[in-house]
Structure formats: structure tokens, C-alpha cells
Design an enzyme around this catalytic site. Structure first.
Site, PDB file in Angstrom:
ATOM      1  N   ARG A 266       0.838  -1.199   0.000  1.00  0.00           N
ATOM      2  CA  ARG A 266       0.000   0.000   0.000  1.00  0.00           C
ATOM      3  C   ARG A 266       0.871   1.247   0.000  1.00  0.00           C
ATOM      4  NH1 ARG A 266      -5.019  -1.860   3.982  1.00  0.00           N
ATOM      5  NH2 ARG A 266      -5.341  -3.831   2.872  1.00  0.00           N
ATOM      6  N   ARG A 281       2.117   1.818  10.445  1.00  0.00           N
ATOM      7  CA  ARG A 281       1.736   2.063   9.059  1.00  0.00           C
ATOM      8  C   ARG A 281       2.920   1.738   8.166  1.00  0.00           C
ATOM      9  NH1 ARG A 281      -2.677   4.362   7.130  1.00  0.00           N
ATOM     10  NH2 ARG A 281      -3.280   5.059   9.177  1.00  0.00           N
ATOM     11  N   GLU A 353      -6.240  -1.325  14.658  1.00  0.00           N
ATOM     12  CA  GLU A 353      -7.018  -2.151  13.752  1.00  0.00           C
ATOM     13  C   GLU A 353      -6.144  -3.278  13.197  1.00  0.00           C
ATOM     14  OE1 GLU A 353      -8.610  -0.145  10.326  1.00  0.00           O
ATOM     15  OE2 GLU A 353      -8.896  -2.050   9.288  1.00  0.00           O
ATOM     16  N   SER A 356     -10.394  -6.387   9.363  1.00  0.00           N
ATOM     17  CA  SER A 356     -11.607  -5.761   8.892  1.00  0.00           C
ATOM     18  C   SER A 356     -12.424  -6.889   8.281  1.00  0.00           C
ATOM     19  CB  SER A 356     -11.222  -4.730   7.831  1.00  0.00           C
ATOM     20  OG  SER A 356     -12.230  -3.794   7.688  1.00  0.00           O
ATOM     21  N   ARG A 395       0.119  -5.421  12.754  1.00  0.00           N
ATOM     22  CA  ARG A 395      -0.469  -4.899  13.990  1.00  0.00           C
ATOM     23  C   ARG A 395      -0.522  -5.983  15.061  1.00  0.00           C
ATOM     24  NH1 ARG A 395      -3.856  -0.927  11.613  1.00  0.00           N
ATOM     25  NH2 ARG A 395      -2.499   0.384  10.339  1.00  0.00           N
TER      26      ARG A 395
END
Length: 427
Positions: A266, A281, A353, A356, A395
Site C-alpha cells: 500500500r 503504518r 485495527e 476488517s 499490527r
RNA sequence: GGAGAGGUCGCAUAGUUGGUCUAGUGCGCUCGCCUGGAAAGCGGGUAGGGUGUAACAGCCCUCGAGGGUUCGAAUCCCUCCCUCUCCGCCA
């Protein structure tokens, strides 16, 4: 992509959805779409009539030529003009349909009625938890970055040298731990949760991105290999969902459940300065992703199952977490309903997070044309697609390192992972 | 990267001097007849999308994808994708 029929029949519902998503400004698109839709129908009708004429007269011309009786010159002359009209209409129609398609692709998914109202992440609702596990952290905690550095298992500096910021390197027991996590998760999902393992390509074409909805909306977040027209996947969801793009699935095969490991890439353009430390990140991370294709009536049950499949990993690893339901203003455009699983970071003193879990209903299936015939002979229907991370290791690693640290700076490996790591302590 | 062959309605195939192809045939599947039941046989059906309809019908589009030539394209031309064979390079 929304069904144009929903826009035709329930434009007010679509507008209400846009407001729930805090996108009321887009409401004009609905009327625009309806107007275009009406002109399209009218143009299609005219073009089809002309084509019917052309087909009929062409057969007459063929008859004349074959039998050699009479002259076809006058008919040919007429048809030349008809053909010109058809070309013109078809060209206009193609332009109009492109505009409609872009508008339609730009509309987000309808929201499930259970999605909470709200504007921002602040308004997300706690759904489960927090689920706590006892860990003795009665000493000043060290964050994952320092732990990784002092133990020599993570190297962000060298990652930055060879690739750039946000490309972590795992070394020694760190690399082994990462691999152990991936294998542990894959084994859990295939052996206990009924998933079929898939190892997908990490580069995909643009049609695949379009199929799952990353294109065109998130085009700037995806790495692009220009020379070959390929894109680095931001999640295994893309290749795995696209496995069945354009297919008519055997109803007996439903539901289909796949689990896939992939590296995820990403660009994170525009998000610098926000949660950038260490693993919070990164541009490349590892993730195990669950993907399901179900009959429409079974998708919400499947959503809960995927959620519990992901939770099972955290429970086995004894990592504290909570589950939240994303509100209308925070949920992604593709999803009809979405849960986030957040793991606790003692050093950051907040939840991160890590997963998802989403139901896209028929939104992706329509984009990627994935259908089935309900009883073998009736009209094809779109399947529902769902996916959930189970989980992202980055994470998870933060939470694991921080929770399982000892007062003297070592890491105790969670029991469930030890068969995979082959050691029970780092440091 | 170079040379060649090829992609047709689930599968297999016919169709390439453009016009009885609105794609034939076989297999598979399915419905019906026949039968005590079955096999065989006989007869019918056998994709998707759009438009249209109360629902049918009808009409339009799709022969790997997209353009082009033509009154008319599975058939001719161009570009791209994919598969196979051979050569080269290579983890």
C-alpha cells in the site's frame, strides 16, 4: 456497483444511503443517472429498430443477389444511410453508457439496516469485548519498535535503505515468528474453519482491481508496474475474489470459502505523520485473508462466522481485543456492513485495527460478474462476497511483542505458537 | 525475446473464395413418448446481456477482446489477450 434497478425504483433510498455515509453532496448524481438512463433507453430503442431493419433488408438483398432477380442497388443505397445512422447512434450510446458506468461505479454500496448512524470513527459502536487476557505487565512497558531493535529481530533502518521507509525487515527469530504466525493462522482456518487454501499472484491486472472496487477509487494507493500494466495487490482479497470473476458458479459449490496468505502493498499516499511509527503504518505487510462467496440469503450469517474465525486466532494467542461495528460515516464505500477487530497495544495505550470483516453483498459480484443459478434453471443471481483479515501480522506483531514482553526485555512465545516457532522465548 | 499454429453455443467438432449460419452435427444434460421397470429407440428443449410485456411473444447484441472494411462479417484487415509447439535466455 449498485444495481441500476435500485436507482430506478428506489432513488430516495439511494439518496438516504448517501446521507448516512456523510456523502449527501453526491445526491445529485442519482438524478443525473436517472436522466441518462431514460435517454439511454430511448436511444437503444431507436438503434435496435434500425438494426432490425438492416438485418431484414440485408436478407432481402441476399435473396436478390442469390436468385439474380431484380436489382438491389436501391436497397443497398438505403441501407448505407441506415448503417450510418446506426454508427452514429451507437457511438453516442457508447459515450453515454461510459458516463453512466462511471457514475454508477462512483456510488457506494447500500448500507445494511444494522449499520449504526454516525459521522466519524468516534461514532463506531462497540460490538464485542473488550476481551481481556491476563498478562503480568507490572513494569514500564517497552514499545514494539524498541523491543524489535534490542532483540535484533526487526530492522526498519535497513529496510529503509534497501526499499524505503515502511518496508520492515524481519531477522532471525523475528522472521521465524512472522512465518509461524502465518502458518498458524492458515492451519487454523483450513483445519478447523473449513477454508480452502489459496496462494495467489501478488500482481494483478486492472480488471481485477476494478472487480473488487479498489479501482478507480483507490488508484493512488496501489503500486503500479507501468511497463507491464500490473498492480501490486493491497490485499489478497483482490486476486482471491477475482478467482471467479465472470463465472457462473455451481450452486452446489456454495458457499465457497478461501483463505490466502499474501504480502500486501500500500502506498499510503497522504497519510504520512499519522501513526507512522514502526509497524503502525507500512507499505508492505503480511496478511492472511478469508474470502467467501455465498448465496444472498446466507451472507450475514457468514459475516458473523468470518468474524468469529478471526477472533479464534486472537483467543488462541491470548491477545486482548475488541470488535467494533463501523458507522455509516466511517465504513468503506464497497461494504454494506463492516466489523473491525482491534488489538490492544500497551505501549501505544490504544487499540489498533488488525482486521476488517466485511459483507459486500452483491456490490463486488456485480462489478466482477460472479453469479449462480439458484435452482439450476431460473435466472442467474449475483452471489454475495465477503472477506475478513484473519489477520494482518503487522499490527498483531505489535500487540504480541508488547504483551508478551518480560521485565528483562525478552519475549515469551504464546503457547499455541510454539509448535510453529520451535522456540518459546526470544532474547 | 524470436518463429509458427490455434481460440466457435457445457465438452468435442463443422463452418475461412463474406449473403439459405437467425451457427450445423455428435456427446452430455433435461422433458415427453414407449416399458411392469430399465436400456435402446423416437420426439422436444438445452447460454448470457439489453429492450419490451401483466406475463409471454417480438426485436437487438455476443463465435477470445476491441477496432476497421462492407448494404451485410464466425468468415476479410488491424491491435491486444490467452493457449500450444520450436528456438533463445533464465530463478
Amino acid at each position: 456497483m449498485l444495481d441500476i434497478n435500485i436507482v430506478r425504483q428506489n432513488p430516495d433510498d439511494v439518496i438516504a444511503m448517501l446521507h448516512r455515509r456523510q456523502m449527501g453532496g453526491e445526491a445529485g448524481k442519482v438524478k443525473e443517472l436517472l436522466d441518462l438512463d431514460r435517454s439511454r433507453k430511448e436511444m437503444v430503442q431507436r438503434a435496435d429498430d434500425l438494426k432490425a431493419t438492416r438485418n431484414r433488408v440485408s436478407r432481402e438483398i441476399a435473396d436478390i443477389k442469390r436468385t439474380g432477380q431484380g436489382s438491389a442497388d436501391e436497397l443497398i443505397r438505403q441501407m448505407k444511410s441506415v448503417s450510418d445512422q446506426i454508427s452514429e447512434l451507437d457511438a453516442d450510446l457508447a459515450k453515454l453508457e461510459t458516463v453512466m458506468e462511471e457514475l454508477l461505479l462512483g456510488l457506494p454500496n447500500m448500507l445494511h439496516h444494522s449499520v449504526p448512524e454516525g459521522r466519524t470513527a468516534e461514532d463506531n459502536m462497540l460490538y464485542k469485548g473488550p476481551v481481556e487476557f491476563t498478562h503480568d505487565l507490572d513494569f514500564p512497558v517497552t514499545n514494539h519498535l524498541e523491543l524489535g531493535k534490542s532483540l535484533g529481530i526487526l530492522d526498519f533502518e535497513r529496510g529503509a535503505k534497501i526499499s524505503g521507509a515502511g518496508f520492515p525487515v524481519y531477522i532471525g527469530k523475528g522472521a521465524r515468528l512472522e512465518r509461524a504466525l502465518i502458518n498458524f493462522m492458515l492451519d487454523m482456518h483450513t483445519e478447523h474453519h473449513g477454508y480452502t487454501e489459496v496462494f495467489p499472484p501478488f500482481l494483478v491486472n486492472q480488471e481485477s482491481l476494478r472487480g473488487t472496487g479498489q479501482w478507480p477509487k483507490f488508484a493512488d494507493q496501489v503500486y503500479h508496474i507501468c511497463e507491464d500494466g500490473l498492480y501490486a495487490i493491497p490485499t489478497a482479497e483482490v486476486p482471491v475474489t477475482n478467482l471467479h470473476r465472470g463465472e457462473m458458479l455451481d450452486p452446489a459449490a456454495l458457499p465457497i470459502a478461501y483463505v490466502a496468505y499474501s504480502a500486501c502493498f500500500r502506498r499510503e499516499a497522504g497519510s504520512y505523520g499519522k501513526d507512522t511509527r514502526g509497524f503502525l503504518r507500512v507499505h508492505q505487510f503480511n496478511k492472511v485473508e478469508m474470502v467467501r462467496f455465498t448465496r444472498p440469503e446466507a451472507s450475514y450469517e457468514a459475516l458473523e462466522e468470518i468474524l468469529s474465525n478471526a477472533e479464534a486466532i486472537l483467543r488462541a494467542l491470548k491477545i486482548p481485543y475488541r470488535v467494533i461495528t463501523l458507522c455509516g460515516g466511517d465504513i468503506s464505500a464497497n461494504a454494506a456492513k463492516c466489523y473491525d477487530i482491534e488489538v490492544w497495544s500497551p505501549a501505544e495505550n490504544k487499540y489498533l485495527e488488525a482486521s476488517s470483516v466485511s459483507n459486500f453483498e452483491d456490490y463486488q459480484a456485480r462489478r466482477s460478474n460472479i453469479r449462480f443459478k439458484p435452482d439450476g434453471k431460473s435466472k442467474p443471481e449475483f452471489v454475495h462476497t465477503l472477506n475478513g483479515s484473519g489477520l494482518a501480522t503487522s499490527r498483531l506483531m505489535v500487540s504480541l511483542l508488547e504483551h508478551y514482553q518480560t521485565a528483562d526485555g525478552k519475549i515469551v512465545i504464546p503457547e499455541a505458537l510454539r509448535p510453529y516457532t520451535g522456540f518459546d522465548l526470544i532474547g
